[in-house]
Design an enzyme around this catalytic site. Structure first.
Site, short mmCIF file in Angstrom:
data_model
loop_
_atom_site.label_atom_id
_atom_site.label_comp_id
_atom_site.label_asym_id
_atom_site.label_seq_id
_atom_site.Cartn_x
_atom_site.Cartn_y
_atom_site.Cartn_z
N HIS A 1 0.89 -1.17 0.00
CA HIS A 1 0.00 0.00 0.00
C HIS A 1 0.93 1.22 0.00
O HIS A 1 2.01 1.18 0.60
CB HIS A 1 -0.82 0.13 1.29
N ASP B 1 2.27 2.03 3.39
CA ASP B 1 3.22 1.09 4.03
C ASP B 1 4.64 1.55 3.76
O ASP B 1 5.51 1.44 4.62
CB ASP B 1 3.16 -0.32 3.43
C1 XLS Z 1 -7.38 -6.70 4.42
C2 XLS Z 1 -6.95 -6.89 3.03
C3 XLS Z 1 -5.83 -5.98 2.58
C4 XLS Z 1 -5.71 -6.00 1.08
C5 XLS Z 1 -4.94 -4.85 0.51
O1 XLS Z 1 -8.08 -7.49 5.01
O2 XLS Z 1 -6.62 -8.22 2.85
O3 XLS Z 1 -4.64 -6.34 3.18
O4 XLS Z 1 -5.15 -7.17 0.61
O5 XLS Z 1 -5.50 -3.63 0.82
#
Ligand code: XLS
Ligand code: NI
Ligand code: NI
Length: 437
Positions: A101, A104
């Site tokens: 993301h 991150d």
């Molecule tokens: C959360 C999601 C997230 C997505 C990406 O539960 O899995 O991590 O994969 O935003």
């Protein structure tokens, strides 16, 4: 920069008899299974968020993770350093891909412009590290759920400014993904849902969400980004009801708003189970619609009802997952992305290796077992045989659309009763699977 994992060298394949915990027992990247190398089949990806940003905090306690390379600050320098650590980890692990993301990788600034600058500064290091190591970006995404501004959602917020902020964030995240040669871009509707219908205009929110995705599709074309768009279903958490609740709901939404040609699904194991489905069910729903794109590989806990995001180690799970993936032609743009986190109690850096090695070996076994089941052919033959009445006669006529209701009635009136049904043989088939496990 001194290494973050000084005691760990490159993780190698040592075979099933090895007792070395820091070696692969089953994942042999260059081994050919069903016509492709394991590396090509599985396309493993490491997630930046859990692996490099996870703290181990929970609603009752603070973080526990020991990450000696991280100074805990929000500085660009720390973020760039962390990026180098991530590439050391992925290189030693032998993971060909990673995912992030925007938030991150780089810290949020005081304004969107400052935040974008921060992202560019870290993206420069990511690009250099990608070039140095050959590790590629499987997909990027925008975090449209953590910041308090997204309290009522992002694309579905009642506040038009929030929609604008989210749209601008997606634009930038897509540009950076493109710049880093990303092979895809994911939309997970973190807070695109509601807590109560009393304050919610659902139709309007869904229209807005579709509008946001259309804007992204248009912009993708404009900048010449060729990566695959994914939408990731999840039924709840953080909201009580999320609009992208499962694969079927996503497909319906995409179809209703003329978005289906532009998206495939990114199916996550723990989200499937939260939706009351198995992972294989969700993969079959996606595959049948020609929309099976990528997977977020993890698992829940049978005794807990939330998104525990554990590393997958269950061989039945990986076998059934790979059976369906192979059935639909394998992963092409997507990969096996470990959207999983080490337990709060597993706080040492080396636990990150144990976790990923276990997940990769579990998928390698699932792949080999699924390929063997397909080669054996008895399972597929059984299913084919089960539908044999559709291959000729009236069945074939119905399938081809050539039989009218009147004709069908005449057929069965003449017969008087249906041909005898045959056992579904579930137990026989479960035993058959166990021959290969
Ligand atoms: C959360 C999601 C997230 C997505 C990406 O539960 O899995 O991590 O994969 O935003
Ligand atoms: Ni996910
Ligand atoms: Ni999840």
């Amino acid at each position: 920069m001194k290494p973050a994992f000084p005691d760990i060298t490159k993780i190698r394949y040592e075979g099933a008899r090895s007792q070395n915990p820091l070696a692969f027992k089953h994942y042999n990247p260059t081994e050919i299974v069903a016509g492709k190398t394991m590396r090509e089949h599985l396309r493993f990806a490491v997630v930046y968020w859990h692996t490099f940003r996870g703290t181990g905090s929970d609603p009752f306690g603070a973080g526990t993770m020991q990450r000696p390379w991280d100074d805990g600050s929000n500085s660009i320098n720390n973020a760039q350093n962390r990026a180098r650590v991530a590439f050391e980890f992925m290189t030693k692990l032998g993971a060909p891909y990673y995912c992030w993301h925007d938030r991150d990788v780089a810290p949020e600034g005081k304004t969107l412009a400052e935040t974008n600058k921060n992202l560019d500064a870290v993206a420069k290091v990511l690009k250099a590290e990608q070039q140095r190591t050959g590790i590629k970006l499987l997909w990027g995404t925008a975090n449209l759920f953590s910041h308090p501004r997204f309290v009522h959602g992002a694309g579905t917020s009642c506040n038009a400014d929030v929609f604008a902020f989210a749209a601008a964030q997606i634009k930038k995240a897509m540009e950076v993904t493109h710049e880093l040669g990303g092979e895809g871009y994911t939309f997970w509707g973190g807070r695109e849902g509601y807590m109560t219908l009393l304050n919610t205009d659902m139709k309007r929110e869904l229209d807005h969400l579709a509008k946001l995705l259309h804007l992204a599709v248009d912009y993708k074309k404009k900048i010449g980004f060729k990566g695959q768009f994914y939408i990731e279903p999840k039924p709840k958490e953080p909201t009580k009801h999320q609009y992208d609740s499962d694969a079927a709901a996503c497909l319906n939404f995409l179809r209703e708003y003329d978005l289906l040609p532009h998206f495939k699904l990114n199916i996550e194991t723990n989200h499937a189970t939260l939706a009351g489905h198995s992972m294989q069910h969700e993969l079959e729903v996606a595959g049948a619609a020609d929309a099976l794109g990528s997977i977020d590989a993890n698992t829940g806990d049978e005794l807990l009802g939330w998104d525990t995001d554990q590393f997958p180690t269950n061989i039945y799970l990986t076998t059934y997952t790979m059976l369906t993936i192979l059935k639909y032609g394998g992963l092409t743009t997507g990969g096996v992305n470990f959207d999983a986190k080490v337990r709060r109690e597993s706080f040492e850096p080396v636990d990150l290796f144990h976790a990923h090695i276990g997940g990769m070996d579990a998928f390698a076994r699932g792949l080999k077992i699924a390929a063997a089941i397909r080669k054996d052919g008895r399972l597929a033959d059984f299913v084919k045989q089960r539908y044999a009445s559709w291959d000729s006669g009236l069945g074939a006529k119905i399938e081809s659309g050539k039989a009218s209701l009147k004709e069908i009635e005449a057929y069965i009136l003449k017969k008087g009763e249906v041909a005898a049904n045959v056992s579904g043989r579930q137990e026989f088939l479960e035993n058959l699977i166990n021959e290969f496990i």
